[in-house]
Design a protein around this motif. Structure first.
Motif, short mmCIF file in Angstrom:
data_model
loop_
_atom_site.label_atom_id
_atom_site.label_comp_id
_atom_site.label_asym_id
_atom_site.label_seq_id
_atom_site.Cartn_x
_atom_site.Cartn_y
_atom_site.Cartn_z
N PRO A 131 53.68 47.66 -12.06
CA PRO A 131 52.95 46.38 -12.42
C PRO A 131 52.33 45.52 -11.23
O PRO A 131 51.30 45.14 -11.63
CB PRO A 131 53.87 45.63 -13.37
N ARG A 132 53.14 45.41 -10.15
CA ARG A 132 52.62 44.66 -9.20
C ARG A 132 51.22 45.43 -8.52
O ARG A 132 50.31 44.43 -8.26
CB ARG A 132 53.64 44.59 -8.08
N ALA A 139 43.08 41.85 -9.52
CA ALA A 139 42.81 40.75 -8.90
C ALA A 139 42.18 40.71 -7.72
O ALA A 139 41.18 39.70 -7.49
CB ALA A 139 44.10 39.96 -8.67
N MET A 140 42.59 41.55 -6.76
CA MET A 140 41.87 41.68 -5.50
C MET A 140 40.28 42.39 -5.76
O MET A 140 39.58 41.85 -4.91
CB MET A 140 42.56 42.44 -4.47
N GLY A 141 40.21 43.22 -6.43
CA GLY A 141 39.05 43.96 -6.65
C GLY A 141 38.01 42.94 -7.13
O GLY A 141 36.81 42.98 -6.86
N SER A 197 55.60 54.05 -7.00
CA SER A 197 54.73 52.94 -7.49
C SER A 197 53.41 53.43 -7.89
O SER A 197 52.81 52.76 -8.79
CB SER A 197 54.35 51.86 -6.40
N ALA A 198 53.29 54.65 -7.74
CA ALA A 198 52.02 55.36 -8.46
C ALA A 198 52.57 56.89 -8.61
O ALA A 198 51.98 57.55 -7.66
CB ALA A 198 50.69 55.32 -7.61
N PRO A 388 54.77 38.90 -10.74
CA PRO A 388 54.58 40.21 -10.16
C PRO A 388 53.21 40.59 -9.71
O PRO A 388 53.05 41.14 -8.67
CB PRO A 388 54.86 41.26 -11.21
N ILE A 389 52.22 40.10 -10.49
CA ILE A 389 50.82 40.03 -9.86
C ILE A 389 50.61 39.49 -8.37
O ILE A 389 50.26 39.91 -7.40
CB ILE A 389 49.91 39.82 -10.94
N LEU A 390 51.08 38.12 -8.44
CA LEU A 390 51.04 37.42 -7.08
C LEU A 390 51.83 38.19 -6.09
O LEU A 390 51.48 38.05 -4.86
CB LEU A 390 51.71 35.98 -7.61
N SER A 391 53.12 38.70 -6.53
CA SER A 391 53.76 39.54 -5.40
C SER A 391 53.20 40.69 -4.83
O SER A 391 53.05 40.88 -3.65
CB SER A 391 55.13 39.67 -6.10
N GLY A 392 52.30 41.25 -5.74
CA GLY A 392 51.52 42.30 -5.28
C GLY A 392 50.31 41.79 -4.52
O GLY A 392 49.98 42.28 -3.53
#
Length: 417
Positions: A131-132, A139-141, A197-198, A388-392
């Motif tokens: 999920p990260r 978010a970055m894209g 992770s993938a 988790p998103i901010l962690s990623g």
């Protein structure tokens, strides 16, 4: 003192959840009225409202909404997902590319985050992605769209600063390419370091050729804007108008646009245009007053003696806090006078200042521990919390900050051959 009071009032009113345009307008108009110089704002306002490039605001917003309802904006992600499906981490790379294409068409990183999180994230989560990685990729894209033509932030910078909008649009291409390369490298490093992770992808069910045939309108529209402006054959307004006409024609011919969706696109574009124009007028009033106070020049003189990276180290956390209070357009208006003054003190031009400011704003919108875009992705997806998103996102930041530092240290990166 009046200038400092105006800045403090604008920030305070925005923090109290007053619309940013109203906060800027009240602060600027009150300052001009207090000093008895309200009449000095008419000429700059008239120049802004009579600028031919002002037509880009409704055209770009209508183009973005039409491309969305016709499916062209999101089809970039779908095609990239098919082409990269058999590569580990391919769906994350597709999310980054799809977000960039959508944000470039819509001119809004925040809108891209809300929409693409509902399109790209479910596919990654179903495939077993961390999920990260899934949330951070979206978010970055979205931040890439702020530098890709026709970016609304770059258009607004050009209108407010008097810089040719065509030059601003072209100047964002190389920084956007560097940012994209950094994000791709981060995804590849991440999945190589942690293959779980993938997970290994399933075989593709659609051929890459079919995916490319479905996505061709997007690169054609991009080529018209960039090629037309770079060659001098088209003005920015003409290039975007041609793209809008082509999008409408293709959408109707392919039966992707109906009277209902066209009305929705028009209604949304009109609403967004009104909001942007209000911010432009308010920001112009505020900037006229702030320029009269001499505060930007004084601050630039103080900062000019510092190393550029030292100034950058101060601006990044300051903008991260500002991102909690103001929307990107309002942030741009607050940064503009100081950016122009600093560029002048360093012997640089307004184009460089605009590119650096836009990149700084986009980083501030994802910077932990707050990260407005990450919060929007979490809210829209309803499956992954913002933590988790901010962690990623933190894993992507090194490359993104490196690009920002390169823009600051090597101004030629924001130029156009």
């Amino acid at each position: 003192m009046a200038g400092l009071a105006a800045v403090a009032a604008a920030v305070a009113l925005t923090a109290l959840r007053m619309p940013a345009a109203l906060a800027l307008m009240l602060s600027g108009a009150a300052g001009l009225a207090w000093t008895g110089t309200l009449d000095r704002a008419w000429d700059p306002l008239a120049a802004l409202l009579w600028s031919p490039d002002l037509a880009l605001v409704p055209l770009v917003l209508m183009l973005g909404n039409t491309a969305f309802y016709a499916g062209f904006a999101t089809r970039v992600h779908d095609a990239a997902a098919v082409i990269l499906q058999e590569r580990r981490g391919g769906l994350a790379l597709a999310a980054i590319g799809g977000c960039a294409g959508f944000a470039a068409a819509s001119g809004s990183s925040l809108g891209c985050a809300a929409t693409m999180s509902r399109i790209a994230m479910p596919a990654m989560l179903r495939a077993g992605y961390d999920p990260r990685l899934a949330g951070a990729s979206v978010a970055m894209g979205g931040t890439l769209g702020a530098l890709l033509p026709p970016s609304m932030l770059l258009i607004v910078w050009g209108l407010l600063s008097g810089t040719p909008v065509g030059a601003m649009i072209l100047a964002g291409l190389l920084p956007a390419a560097l940012s994209l390369a950094g994000m791709v490298a981060t995804v590849l490093w991440w999945v190589r370091r942690d293959p779980r992770s993938a997970p290994l992808p399933q075989p593709a069910t659609v051929s890459p050729g079919a995916a490319l045939r479905a996505v061709w309108p997007a690169p054609v529209l991009f080529a018209i804007v960039v090629g037309g402006i770079a060659s001098g054959l088209l003005t920015p307004v003409a290039a975007v108008a041609i793209c809008l006409a082509l999008t409408l024609g293709l959408g109707l011919a392919q039966h992707r646009l109906t009277p209902g969706t066209l009305w929705s696109a028009l209604r949304e574009a009109l609403r967004q245009t009104g909001a942007v124009l209000l911010v432009l007028v308010a920001a112009k009033l505020f900037l006229v007053f702030l320029d009269m106070t001499g505060i930007p020049a004084a601050l630039a003189d103080w900062a000019a003696g510092m190393p550029r990276l030292g100034v950058l180290a101060l601006l990044v956390p300051a903008c991260a806090v500002l991102a909690l209070l103001a929307e990107p357009l309002a942030m741009l208006a607050l940064l503009l006078p100081f950016g122009l003054a600093l560029a002048d003190a360093w012997g640089l031009d307004a184009v460089w200042a605009g590119i650096a400011a836009v990149k700084l704003i986009e980083i501030a919108l994802v910077l932990p521990p707050f990260g407005l875009i990450a919060v929007i992705v979490a809210t829209a997806s309803r499956t992954v919390p913002s933590g988790p998103i901010l962690s990623g996102v933190a894993r992507f930041l090194f490359a993104d900050l490196l690009v920002l530092a390169a823009i600051v240290l090597f101004p030629a990166l924001s130029g156009w051959p």
